[in-house]
Scaffold this motif. Structure first.
Motif, PDB file in Angstrom:
ATOM      1  N   UNK A   2       0.808  -1.214   0.000  1.00  0.00           N
ATOM      2  CA  UNK A   2       0.000   0.000   0.000  1.00  0.00           C
ATOM      3  C   UNK A   2       0.846   1.271   0.000  1.00  0.00           C
ATOM      4  N   UNK A   3       2.147   1.134  -0.267  1.00  0.00           N
ATOM      5  CA  UNK A   3       3.011   2.307  -0.287  1.00  0.00           C
ATOM      6  C   UNK A   3       2.589   3.288  -1.375  1.00  0.00           C
ATOM      7  N   UNK A   4       2.698   4.556  -1.036  1.00  0.00           N
ATOM      8  CA  UNK A   4       2.376   5.637  -1.961  1.00  0.00           C
ATOM      9  C   UNK A   4       3.561   6.577  -2.031  1.00  0.00           C
ATOM     10  N   UNK A   5       3.942   6.992  -3.239  1.00  0.00           N
ATOM     11  CA  UNK A   5       5.035   7.942  -3.406  1.00  0.00           C
ATOM     12  C   UNK A   5       4.507   9.351  -3.183  1.00  0.00           C
ATOM     13  N   UNK A   6       5.082  10.049  -2.232  1.00  0.00           N
ATOM     14  CA  UNK A   6       4.599  11.396  -1.904  1.00  0.00           C
ATOM     15  C   UNK A   6       5.152  12.459  -2.843  1.00  0.00           C
ATOM     16  N   UNK A  20       6.636   3.372   5.212  1.00  0.00           N
ATOM     17  CA  UNK A  20       7.851   2.604   5.005  1.00  0.00           C
ATOM     18  C   UNK A  20       8.719   2.730   6.255  1.00  0.00           C
ATOM     19  N   UNK A  21       9.230   1.616   6.777  1.00  0.00           N
ATOM     20  CA  UNK A  21      10.076   1.692   7.980  1.00  0.00           C
ATOM     21  C   UNK A  21      11.329   2.519   7.708  1.00  0.00           C
ATOM     22  N   UNK A  22      11.672   3.388   8.622  1.00  0.00           N
ATOM     23  CA  UNK A  22      12.887   4.177   8.528  1.00  0.00           C
ATOM     24  C   UNK A  22      13.821   3.711   9.648  1.00  0.00           C
ATOM     25  N   UNK A  23      14.963   3.181   9.266  1.00  0.00           N
ATOM     26  CA  UNK A  23      15.880   2.649  10.264  1.00  0.00           C
ATOM     27  C   UNK A  23      15.553   1.205  10.607  1.00  0.00           C
ATOM     28  N   UNK A  79      10.465  14.937  -0.391  1.00  0.00           N
ATOM     29  CA  UNK A  79      11.633  14.404   0.296  1.00  0.00           C
ATOM     30  C   UNK A  79      11.274  13.250   1.228  1.00  0.00           C
ATOM     31  N   UNK A  80       9.998  13.149   1.591  1.00  0.00           N
ATOM     32  CA  UNK A  80       9.544  12.073   2.478  1.00  0.00           C
ATOM     33  C   UNK A  80       9.678  10.722   1.805  1.00  0.00           C
ATOM     34  N   UNK A  81       9.512  10.680   0.485  1.00  0.00           N
ATOM     35  CA  UNK A  81       9.601   9.425  -0.228  1.00  0.00           C
ATOM     36  C   UNK A  81       8.324   8.621  -0.144  1.00  0.00           C
ATOM     37  N   UNK A  82       8.460   7.304  -0.177  1.00  0.00           N
ATOM     38  CA  UNK A  82       7.289   6.422  -0.164  1.00  0.00           C
ATOM     39  C   UNK A  82       6.833   6.165   1.276  1.00  0.00           C
TER      40      UNK A  82
END
Length: 374
Positions: free
Chosen positions: A212-216, A225-228, A219-222
């Motif tokens: 269900x990822x969406x490209x914003x 999505x887990x960061x780190x 700079x936030x990106x998709x």
């Protein structure tokens, strides 16, 4: 009326215990036992030593080594064994359990005070089975200290057998310790059930929502999505309560073993040390009980930790200030001679290598595997 000193004891003694399997021994699997002692330095007068008790102590045939805590309080001078191993690899660890209610005395049966259980078992028994036979032949009763300092016991032997003995509502309860973890209150079965609360934890990277990822387009990106890293453990409790320590030891050990199974005792020592570090309590981080006033109930912390290998008859000990492991090999120790080692030796255990030209290292297969994993 109970004394102030005795009233402090239930506030002062916690502990954490976990067993780590590694390939060795006649059965193919041995266990490294890792445990901490969580204890307040009550009134600044609590001391810890490791002592050798020769055969004949407490009327038994076995010599043993035990971690002893000495309480020097107004009206109370007592030395209590919190941990030990005997000459055949039987080990007993005492941990606080406030809800304990011991047996009643019975005419014609030996009464063993709860604070004296460890010396009796280590002196008289050679296996978990013989411990259970011994406990069935006596009555474990409340003593001067166990009025306030209530305990349960993790018991393991060189064959890998492991049980927890608790006294609830005046009845002895024996649990096969298949999860091989123990802390403090509540009783053991409660902790087992509570592990289900954290079944959402996972050893896997949390990317289940990638569909269900969406490209914003920013700079936030998709998203999402887990960061780190570390989000697979999100929700693992981090406080120092017995409930949280139990959960952490169970899940962290499980995930560590899943990622890199132990190859030998050295691997188990490394993992055991890491797990003990995770439940280590720095002095001053646990709030004092204000009813007793300043300087009486000093903050609970971790004054010592133990690693034990029953099959190898080895015990390692470290303190709060000096965290360098020191080993006692019972297979080489002269158990006929009483000896005492302070757990804190007055140093920090730091080795200065400034003037050493080179340091020889031994790279084991386990080291190579660890490097490969990293």
């Amino acid at each position: 009326m109970r004394s102030l000193a005795l009233g402090l004891l239930p506030l002062a003694w916690g502990c954490s215990y976990v067993e780590i399997p590694f390939p060795a021994g006649k059965n193919g699997t041995s266990y490294m036992i890792a445990r901490t002692m969580e204890l307040s330095n009550m009134a600044g007068s609590t001391k810890h030593n490791v002592e050798v008790f020769p055969p004949g102590t407490a009327g038994g045939a076995h010599g043993y080594v035990a971690a002893m805590t000495t309480f020097h309080l107004p009206g109370v001078h007592a030395k209590v064994a919190g941990e030990g191993m005997n000459d055949v690899g039987l080990t007993v660890s005492a941990l606080a359990l406030a809800e304990s209610m011991y047996e009643e005395r019975q005419e014609g049966m030996l009464a063993v005070q709860a604070e004296g259980v460890i010396p009796q078992l280590l002196a008289h028994c050679d296996s978990v089975a013989s411990v259970l036979d011994f406990l069935a032949s006596v009555r474990v009763v409340q003593g001067p200290l166990s009025t306030e300092l209530a305990l349960h016991w993790a018991i393991a032997d060189a064959s890998g057998q492991s049980v927890v003995v608790e006294y609830l509502r005046g009845q002895r309860q024996v649990s096969q310790n298949n999860p091989r973890v123990l802390t403090n209150d509540p009783h053991l079965e409660w902790h087992w059930r509570n592990l289900n609360t954290y079944s959402n934890l996972s050893p896997l990277y949390p990317d289940k929502n990638s569909f269900m990822e969406v490209d914003t387009d920013s700079i936030v990106g998709r998203v999402p999505h887990p960061v780190g890293h570390g989000w697979n453990l999100h929700g693992l409790p981090g406080d120092t309560t017995s409930v949280s320590r139990f959960v952490r030891l169970f899940y962290l050990r499980g995930y560590a073993l899943h990622a890199a199974p132990m190859k030998d005792a050295s691997d188990a020592i490394v993992l055991g040390t890491a797990l003990l570090n995770n439940v280590f309590i720095p002095y001053g981080t646990v709030a004092e009980e204000p009813i007793f006033g300043p300087g009486v109930d000093r903050p609970e912390f971790t004054p010592y930790a133990i690693l034990k290998s029953p099959a190898e008859k080895k015990m390692l000990v470290r303190g709060y200030r000096n965290m360098q492991w020191r080993q006692i090999d019972l297979s080489k120790l002269d158990l006929a001679k009483a000896r005492t080692w302070p757990i804190e030796d007055g140093s920090l255990g730091i080795v200065d290598i400034t003037n050493e030209d080179s340091v020889k290292t031994a790279t084991t297969q386990s080291d190579k595997s660890a490097i490969a994993v990293v």
